[in-house]
Scaffold this motif. Sequence first.
Motif, PDB file in Angstrom:
ATOM      1  N   VAL A  59      -5.264   6.206  10.069  1.00 20.47           N
ATOM      2  CA  VAL A  59      -4.194   5.354  10.585  1.00 20.47           C
ATOM      3  C   VAL A  59      -4.180   4.043   9.809  1.00 20.47           C
ATOM      4  CG1 VAL A  59      -3.309   4.183  12.627  1.00 20.47           C
ATOM      5  CG2 VAL A  59      -4.493   6.361  12.861  1.00 20.47           C
ATOM      6  N   PRO A  60      -3.089   3.757   9.084  1.00 20.44           N
ATOM      7  CA  PRO A  60      -3.036   2.482   8.366  1.00 20.44           C
ATOM      8  C   PRO A  60      -2.859   1.316   9.330  1.00 20.44           C
ATOM      9  CG  PRO A  60      -1.000   3.705   8.055  1.00 20.44           C
ATOM     10  CD  PRO A  60      -1.918   4.587   8.821  1.00 20.44           C
ATOM     11  N   PRO A  61      -3.333   0.135   8.977  1.00 16.32           N
ATOM     12  CA  PRO A  61      -3.217  -1.018   9.864  1.00 16.32           C
ATOM     13  C   PRO A  61      -1.782  -1.444  10.156  1.00 16.32           C
ATOM     14  CG  PRO A  61      -4.822  -1.449   8.167  1.00 16.32           C
ATOM     15  CD  PRO A  61      -4.142  -0.169   7.819  1.00 16.32           C
ATOM     16  N   SER A  62      -0.804  -0.925   9.439  1.00 19.53           N
ATOM     17  CA  SER A  62       0.587  -1.302   9.681  1.00 19.53           C
ATOM     18  C   SER A  62       1.162  -0.602  10.912  1.00 19.53           C
ATOM     19  CB  SER A  62       1.441  -0.971   8.454  1.00 19.53           C
ATOM     20  OG  SER A  62       1.381   0.404   8.174  1.00 19.53           O
ATOM     21  N   ARG A  63       0.506   0.417  11.408  1.00 20.28           N
ATOM     22  CA  ARG A  63       1.004   1.127  12.591  1.00 20.28           C
ATOM     23  C   ARG A  63       0.528   0.443  13.867  1.00 20.28           C
ATOM     24  NH1 ARG A  63       0.148   7.338  10.984  1.00 20.28           N
ATOM     25  NH2 ARG A  63       1.611   7.383   9.265  1.00 20.28           N
TER      26      ARG A  63
ATOM     27  N   GLY B   4     -10.527   0.348   4.760  1.00 21.00           N
ATOM     28  CA  GLY B   4     -10.881   1.606   5.414  1.00 21.00           C
ATOM     29  C   GLY B   4      -9.845   2.686   5.174  1.00 21.00           C
ATOM     30  N   TRP B   5      -8.583   2.314   5.211  1.00 20.39           N
ATOM     31  CA  TRP B   5      -7.517   3.298   4.965  1.00 20.39           C
ATOM     32  C   TRP B   5      -7.527   3.748   3.504  1.00 20.39           C
ATOM     33  CZ3 TRP B   5      -3.063   3.287   1.924  1.00 20.39           C
ATOM     34  CH2 TRP B   5      -2.200   4.361   2.148  1.00 20.39           C
ATOM     35  N   MET B   6      -7.707   2.813   2.583  1.00 20.16           N
ATOM     36  CA  MET B   6      -7.709   3.140   1.151  1.00 20.16           C
ATOM     37  C   MET B   6      -8.828   4.118   0.795  1.00 20.16           C
ATOM     38  SD  MET B   6      -5.399   1.601  -0.806  1.00 20.16           S
ATOM     39  CE  MET B   6      -6.179   1.566  -2.386  1.00 20.16           C
ATOM     40  N   HIS B   7      -9.970   4.000   1.451  1.00 18.56           N
ATOM     41  CA  HIS B   7     -11.122   4.839   1.152  1.00 18.56           C
ATOM     42  C   HIS B   7     -11.240   6.035   2.083  1.00 18.56           C
ATOM     43  CE1 HIS B   7     -12.084   1.133  -1.002  1.00 18.56           C
ATOM     44  NE2 HIS B   7     -12.710   1.941  -1.830  1.00 18.56           N
ATOM     45  N   HIS B   8     -10.151   6.385   2.765  1.00 17.79           N
ATOM     46  CA  HIS B   8     -10.071   7.567   3.625  1.00 17.79           C
ATOM     47  C   HIS B   8     -11.087   7.531   4.764  1.00 17.79           C
ATOM     48  CE1 HIS B   8      -7.206   9.572   0.929  1.00 17.79           C
ATOM     49  NE2 HIS B   8      -7.896   9.010  -0.041  1.00 17.79           N
TER      50      HIS B   8
ATOM     51  N   TYR C  22       0.840  -1.197   0.000  1.00 19.05           N
ATOM     52  CA  TYR C  22       0.000   0.000   0.000  1.00 19.05           C
ATOM     53  C   TYR C  22       0.876   1.247   0.000  1.00 19.05           C
ATOM     54  CZ  TYR C  22      -3.546  -3.381   1.030  1.00 19.05           C
ATOM     55  OH  TYR C  22      -4.380  -4.459   0.950  1.00 19.05           O
ATOM     56  N   TYR C  23       0.501   2.205  -0.845  1.00 16.47           N
ATOM     57  CA  TYR C  23       1.281   3.418  -1.030  1.00 16.47           C
ATOM     58  C   TYR C  23       0.398   4.646  -0.874  1.00 16.47           C
ATOM     59  CZ  TYR C  23       4.883   0.444  -3.077  1.00 16.47           C
ATOM     60  OH  TYR C  23       5.834  -0.513  -3.281  1.00 16.47           O
ATOM     61  N   ARG C  24       1.054   5.767  -0.630  1.00 15.90           N
ATOM     62  CA  ARG C  24       0.404   7.070  -0.644  1.00 15.90           C
ATOM     63  C   ARG C  24       1.379   8.057  -1.270  1.00 15.90           C
ATOM     64  NH1 ARG C  24       0.740   9.843   5.266  1.00 15.90           N
ATOM     65  NH2 ARG C  24       2.982   9.851   5.388  1.00 15.90           N
ATOM     66  N   THR C  25       0.894   9.256  -1.570  1.00 17.03           N
ATOM     67  CA  THR C  25       1.790  10.263  -2.128  1.00 17.03           C
ATOM     68  C   THR C  25       2.864  10.594  -1.099  1.00 17.03           C
ATOM     69  OG1 THR C  25       0.191  11.934  -1.447  1.00 17.03           O
ATOM     70  CG2 THR C  25       0.204  11.318  -3.765  1.00 17.03           C
ATOM     71  N   ARG C  26       4.065  10.784  -1.568  1.00 17.49           N
ATOM     72  CA  ARG C  26       5.213  10.988  -0.689  1.00 17.49           C
ATOM     73  C   ARG C  26       4.975  12.145   0.270  1.00 17.49           C
ATOM     74  NH1 ARG C  26       9.687  10.566  -4.217  1.00 17.49           N
ATOM     75  NH2 ARG C  26       9.519   8.346  -3.844  1.00 17.49           N
ATOM     76  N   GLY C  27       5.185  11.861   1.551  1.00 18.96           N
ATOM     77  CA  GLY C  27       5.011  12.874   2.586  1.00 18.96           C
ATOM     78  C   GLY C  27       3.562  13.177   2.915  1.00 18.96           C
ATOM     79  N   GLY C  28       2.629  12.433   2.344  1.00 15.54           N
ATOM     80  CA  GLY C  28       1.211  12.694   2.583  1.00 15.54           C
ATOM     81  C   GLY C  28       0.723  13.951   1.899  1.00 15.54           C
ATOM     82  N   ALA C  29       1.440  14.368   0.852  1.00 15.37           N
ATOM     83  CA  ALA C  29       1.069  15.593   0.135  1.00 15.37           C
ATOM     84  C   ALA C  29      -0.309  15.447  -0.492  1.00 15.37           C
ATOM     85  CB  ALA C  29       2.101  15.895  -0.942  1.00 15.37           C
ATOM     86  N   LYS C  30      -1.074  16.512  -0.422  1.00 13.96           N
ATOM     87  CA  LYS C  30      -2.410  16.505  -1.017  1.00 13.96           C
ATOM     88  C   LYS C  30      -2.324  16.756  -2.509  1.00 13.96           C
ATOM     89  CE  LYS C  30      -4.866  17.873   3.100  1.00 13.96           C
ATOM     90  NZ  LYS C  30      -5.830  18.770   3.692  1.00 13.96           N
ATOM     91  N   ASP C  31      -3.116  16.026  -3.239  1.00  8.66           N
ATOM     92  CA  ASP C  31      -3.205  16.221  -4.677  1.00  8.66           C
ATOM     93  C   ASP C  31      -4.056  17.462  -4.924  1.00  8.66           C
ATOM     94  OD1 ASP C  31      -4.313  16.031  -7.388  1.00  8.66           O
ATOM     95  OD2 ASP C  31      -3.290  14.093  -7.424  1.00  8.66           O
ATOM     96  N   PRO C  32      -3.571  18.435  -5.689  1.00  9.88           N
ATOM     97  CA  PRO C  32      -4.360  19.651  -5.901  1.00  9.88           C
ATOM     98  C   PRO C  32      -5.693  19.405  -6.589  1.00  9.88           C
ATOM     99  CG  PRO C  32      -2.209  19.797  -7.007  1.00  9.88           C
ATOM    100  CD  PRO C  32      -2.279  18.473  -6.332  1.00  9.88           C
TER     101      PRO C  32
ATOM    102  N   THR D 164      -6.212  -0.321  15.840  1.00 17.85           N
ATOM    103  CA  THR D 164      -6.971  -1.416  16.457  1.00 17.85           C
ATOM    104  C   THR D 164      -8.211  -1.646  15.598  1.00 17.85           C
ATOM    105  OG1 THR D 164      -8.123   0.155  17.883  1.00 17.85           O
ATOM    106  CG2 THR D 164      -6.226  -0.962  18.827  1.00 17.85           C
ATOM    107  N   PRO D 165      -8.432  -2.881  15.174  1.00 15.24           N
ATOM    108  CA  PRO D 165      -9.610  -3.135  14.339  1.00 15.24           C
ATOM    109  C   PRO D 165     -10.891  -2.957  15.144  1.00 15.24           C
ATOM    110  CG  PRO D 165      -8.447  -5.175  14.799  1.00 15.24           C
ATOM    111  CD  PRO D 165      -7.632  -4.072  15.373  1.00 15.24           C
TER     112      PRO D 165
END
Length: 134
Positions: free
Chosen positions: A83-87, A75-79, A39-49, A91-92
């Motif tokens: 908190v992603p489950p890897s952290r 849940g993480w993918m759909h915002h 699973y990936y996100r934009t680097r640094g959590g930057a918002k897409d304009p 807690t589910p």
Amino acid sequence: MKDFLLRVFTWWNRQTIGTQFWTWRKGELVGEDEFGNRYYRTRGGAKDPALGFERRWVIYADYAEASMIPPGWHGWMHHTTDVPPSRDTYTPREWQKPHRPNLTGTAEAYRPSGSTLASGQRPPATGDYSPWTP
């Protein structure tokens, strides 16, 4: 050579060349699930304009099947959650069930009573149907 051609011409086998380039250039690995999906996100959590929020995407370990995403990662993918489950702080929820693959088209698929594919006899009509007449 075969792997290269599959990556150029198909989207359902892991990732395309374009997705791989985008991930290398703009992506930040967030985590991996028990199926090997990354699973990936934009680097640094930057918002897409254009979107107004960060982009999130998955690179499947094998065949691209959306039902292969576990509930926490869904849940993480759909915002729904930030908190992603890897952290460790994840807690589910008590209502989240374990992952089950999509069984549509297989012998284990759900077939309600009355289905032509279900075993046994179809129940007789109850007589509550009356055809429409103009």
